[in-house]
Motif scaffolding. Structure first.
Motif, PDB file in Angstrom:
ATOM      1  N   ALA A 180      54.444  22.038 -22.362  1.00 21.23           N
ATOM      2  CA  ALA A 180      54.946  23.055 -23.298  1.00 21.23           C
ATOM      3  C   ALA A 180      54.361  24.430 -23.014  1.00 21.23           C
ATOM      4  N   ASP A 181      53.155  24.475 -22.398  1.00 20.70           N
ATOM      5  CA  ASP A 181      52.513  25.784 -22.171  1.00 20.70           C
ATOM      6  C   ASP A 181      52.749  26.302 -20.754  1.00 20.70           C
ATOM      7  N   ASP A 182      53.719  25.725 -20.040  1.00 16.07           N
ATOM      8  CA  ASP A 182      53.963  26.157 -18.662  1.00 16.07           C
ATOM      9  C   ASP A 182      55.123  27.146 -18.546  1.00 16.07           C
ATOM     10  N   ASN A 183      55.422  27.889 -19.602  1.00 15.42           N
ATOM     11  CA  ASN A 183      56.434  28.949 -19.469  1.00 15.42           C
ATOM     12  C   ASN A 183      55.728  30.248 -19.061  1.00 15.42           C
ATOM     13  N   ALA A 184      56.476  31.163 -18.430  1.00 13.27           N
ATOM     14  CA  ALA A 184      55.870  32.345 -17.802  1.00 13.27           C
ATOM     15  C   ALA A 184      55.033  33.166 -18.788  1.00 13.27           C
ATOM     16  N   GLU A 185      55.514  33.329 -20.029  1.00 14.96           N
ATOM     17  CA  GLU A 185      54.792  34.167 -20.989  1.00 14.96           C
ATOM     18  C   GLU A 185      53.429  33.550 -21.343  1.00 14.96           C
ATOM     19  N   THR A 186      53.422  32.252 -21.616  1.00 19.85           N
ATOM     20  CA  THR A 186      52.152  31.600 -21.975  1.00 19.85           C
ATOM     21  C   THR A 186      51.206  31.567 -20.777  1.00 19.85           C
ATOM     22  N   VAL A 187      51.753  31.400 -19.581  1.00 17.81           N
ATOM     23  CA  VAL A 187      50.888  31.382 -18.389  1.00 17.81           C
ATOM     24  C   VAL A 187      50.183  32.733 -18.233  1.00 17.81           C
ATOM     25  N   ARG A 188      50.918  33.832 -18.512  1.00 18.45           N
ATOM     26  CA  ARG A 188      50.284  35.159 -18.409  1.00 18.45           C
ATOM     27  C   ARG A 188      49.137  35.272 -19.414  1.00 18.45           C
ATOM     28  N   ASN A 189      49.335  34.752 -20.596  1.00 19.33           N
ATOM     29  CA  ASN A 189      48.258  34.799 -21.598  1.00 19.33           C
ATOM     30  C   ASN A 189      47.081  33.925 -21.156  1.00 19.33           C
ATOM     31  N   ARG A 190      47.385  32.742 -20.599  1.00 16.75           N
ATOM     32  CA  ARG A 190      46.302  31.864 -20.122  1.00 16.75           C
ATOM     33  C   ARG A 190      45.495  32.572 -19.037  1.00 16.75           C
ATOM     34  N   LEU A 191      46.191  33.364 -18.190  1.00 15.86           N
ATOM     35  CA  LEU A 191      45.479  34.111 -17.137  1.00 15.86           C
ATOM     36  C   LEU A 191      44.562  35.173 -17.732  1.00 15.86           C
ATOM     37  N   GLU A 192      45.064  35.861 -18.767  1.00  9.96           N
ATOM     38  CA  GLU A 192      44.214  36.881 -19.429  1.00  9.96           C
ATOM     39  C   GLU A 192      42.979  36.228 -20.026  1.00  9.96           C
ATOM     40  N   VAL A 193      43.182  35.097 -20.672  1.00  6.21           N
ATOM     41  CA  VAL A 193      42.051  34.378 -21.282  1.00  6.21           C
ATOM     42  C   VAL A 193      41.072  33.951 -20.181  1.00  6.21           C
ATOM     43  N   TYR A 194      41.622  33.483 -19.057  1.00 13.93           N
ATOM     44  CA  TYR A 194      40.753  33.075 -17.944  1.00 13.93           C
ATOM     45  C   TYR A 194      39.865  34.244 -17.497  1.00 13.93           C
ATOM     46  N   HIS A 195      40.469  35.425 -17.284  1.00 13.90           N
ATOM     47  CA  HIS A 195      39.669  36.551 -16.780  1.00 13.90           C
ATOM     48  C   HIS A 195      38.612  36.994 -17.799  1.00 13.90           C
ATOM     49  N   ALA A 196      38.987  36.973 -19.080  1.00 16.24           N
ATOM     50  CA  ALA A 196      38.047  37.444 -20.106  1.00 16.24           C
ATOM     51  C   ALA A 196      36.931  36.439 -20.382  1.00 16.24           C
ATOM     52  N   GLU A 197      37.275  35.152 -20.425  1.00 15.98           N
ATOM     53  CA  GLU A 197      36.310  34.147 -20.927  1.00 15.98           C
ATOM     54  C   GLU A 197      35.704  33.273 -19.831  1.00 15.98           C
ATOM     55  N   THR A 198      36.528  32.887 -18.850  1.00 18.63           N
ATOM     56  CA  THR A 198      36.082  31.860 -17.899  1.00 18.63           C
ATOM     57  C   THR A 198      35.515  32.439 -16.608  1.00 18.63           C
ATOM     58  N   ALA A 199      36.135  33.512 -16.094  1.00 19.45           N
ATOM     59  CA  ALA A 199      35.666  34.073 -14.821  1.00 19.45           C
ATOM     60  C   ALA A 199      34.171  34.438 -14.842  1.00 19.45           C
ATOM     61  N   PRO A 200      33.612  34.907 -15.982  1.00 21.10           N
ATOM     62  CA  PRO A 200      32.166  35.203 -15.983  1.00 21.10           C
ATOM     63  C   PRO A 200      31.284  33.990 -15.649  1.00 21.10           C
ATOM     64  N   LEU A 201      31.855  32.782 -15.720  1.00 24.62           N
ATOM     65  CA  LEU A 201      31.043  31.604 -15.367  1.00 24.62           C
ATOM     66  C   LEU A 201      30.727  31.552 -13.868  1.00 24.62           C
ATOM     67  N   GLN A 202      31.511  32.305 -13.073  1.00 19.96           N
ATOM     68  CA  GLN A 202      31.177  32.360 -11.632  1.00 19.96           C
ATOM     69  C   GLN A 202      29.753  32.885 -11.465  1.00 19.96           C
ATOM     70  N   ASP A 203      29.434  33.989 -12.161  1.00 19.29           N
ATOM     71  CA  ASP A 203      28.080  34.556 -12.057  1.00 19.29           C
ATOM     72  C   ASP A 203      27.041  33.600 -12.642  1.00 19.29           C
ATOM     73  N   TYR A 204      27.419  32.956 -13.734  1.00 20.45           N
ATOM     74  CA  TYR A 204      26.494  32.029 -14.400  1.00 20.45           C
ATOM     75  C   TYR A 204      26.060  30.922 -13.420  1.00 20.45           C
ATOM     76  N   TYR A 205      27.045  30.338 -12.724  1.00 21.56           N
ATOM     77  CA  TYR A 205      26.705  29.232 -11.821  1.00 21.56           C
ATOM     78  C   TYR A 205      26.170  29.727 -10.473  1.00 21.56           C
ATOM     79  N   ARG A 206      26.599  30.942 -10.072  1.00 20.10           N
ATOM     80  CA  ARG A 206      26.050  31.508  -8.832  1.00 20.10           C
ATOM     81  C   ARG A 206      24.541  31.704  -8.990  1.00 20.10           C
ATOM     82  N   SER A 207      24.143  32.205 -10.171  1.00 18.93           N
ATOM     83  CA  SER A 207      22.714  32.475 -10.390  1.00 18.93           C
ATOM     84  C   SER A 207      21.895  31.183 -10.423  1.00 18.93           C
ATOM     85  N   LYS A 208      22.565  30.050 -10.656  1.00 19.67           N
ATOM     86  CA  LYS A 208      21.864  28.760 -10.645  1.00 19.67           C
ATOM     87  C   LYS A 208      21.962  28.074  -9.278  1.00 19.67           C
TER      88      LYS A 208
END
Ligand code: AP5
Length: 216
Positions: free
Chosen positions: A162-190
């Motif tokens: 149900a969440d694989d339509n283009a509009e929801t995918v764009r929102n999921r991408l925004e959420v990824y950049h805001a919330e999840t991408a910072p974990l790259q630094d978190y795990y890099r530092s470990k």
């Protein structure tokens, strides 16, 4: 081996986690799959999670952390697991650290699958699965050999998320950049982060991951 798959929606986390499950005898723990099951069964968590998932927002940390915590206690994980879609923000990453420490477990590696945003909307909005066996397909990139018939089990029924339509995918991408991408630094530092090029074809991404894990 205890692994985390990190990456935006459509990066190939699920695809690669399923391959590692087979090649390394690990168990794939997908929070997305667990939540979709809870929604389909209308459990207490499922009812609470449904609206956020439909909109492409994150489900509350409380629900997701409780779901993973219960799952990590089950005996089938003795040989290890792959967390696919968890953690997704700093709170979840810290909760995971605490859970693993309490259970005497150590994370071996975090596989970060890098893909540029432009291709992700096409990848995700074109995908579908066999309703019977779950084999994955794509409208243009991975069609069944015979139109409308699953290669693996012969079923003629398919489904889309149900969440694989283009509009929801764009929102999921925004959420990824805001919330999840910072974990790259978190795990890099470990010293846990292993980045692979997710723009390569599926077999090549698998090869890169296997090489990273062999060297870890
Ligand atoms: P979830 O189910 O985790 O979705 P996602 O992270 O958005 O990731 P996807 O499953 O869409 O993509 P994937 O990276 O697994 O790619 P795939 O292998 O399928 O989460 C869904 C929702 O649940 C969230 O929006 C949120 O609401 C909630 N949620 C889940 N976990 C949560 C958490 N921890 N906290 C809070 N909320 C949570 O591949 C995609 C397609 O591309 C396929 O067609 C595949 O064949 C193709 N493909 C894969 N690799 C390649 C390649 N290298 N080249 C070409 N095509 C490829």
């Amino acid at each position: 081996m205890k692994l985390v798959m990190l990456g935006p929606p459509g990066a190939g986390k699920g695809t690669q986690a399923r391959r590692l499950q087979d090649s390394r005898n690990l168990v794939q723990l997908s929070t997305g799959d667990m939540l979709r099951k809870a929604v389909a069964e209308a459990t207490e968590y499922g009812i609470k999670a449904a609206a956020a998932m439909k909109a492409g927002e994150l489900v509350s940390d409380e629900i997701v952390i409780a779901t993973i915590s219960e799952r990590l206690d089950q005996p089938d994980l003795a040989n290890g697991f792959i967390l696919d879609g968890f953690p997704r923000n700093l709170e979840q990453a810290e909760a995971l650290d605490a859970m693993l420490e309490a259970k005497g477990l150590v994370l071996d590696a975090v596989i970060d699958i890098a893909v540029v945003d432009d291709v992700l909307v096409d990848r995700v909005s074109g995908r579908y699965t066999c309703a019977k066996c779950g084999k994955g397909y794509h409208d243009t990139m991975e069609k069944p050999a015979t139109d409308g018939v699953c290669d693996k089990c012969g079923s003629t029924e398919f489904k889309r998320r149900a969440d694989d339509n283009a509009e929801t995918v764009r929102n999921r991408l925004e959420v990824y950049h805001a919330e999840t991408a910072p974990l790259q630094d978190y795990y890099r530092s470990k010293g846990k982060l292993k980045s692979v090029d997710g723009m390569a074809d599926i077999d090549d991404v698998t090869r890169q991951i296997e090489e990273e894990l062999d060297a870890a």
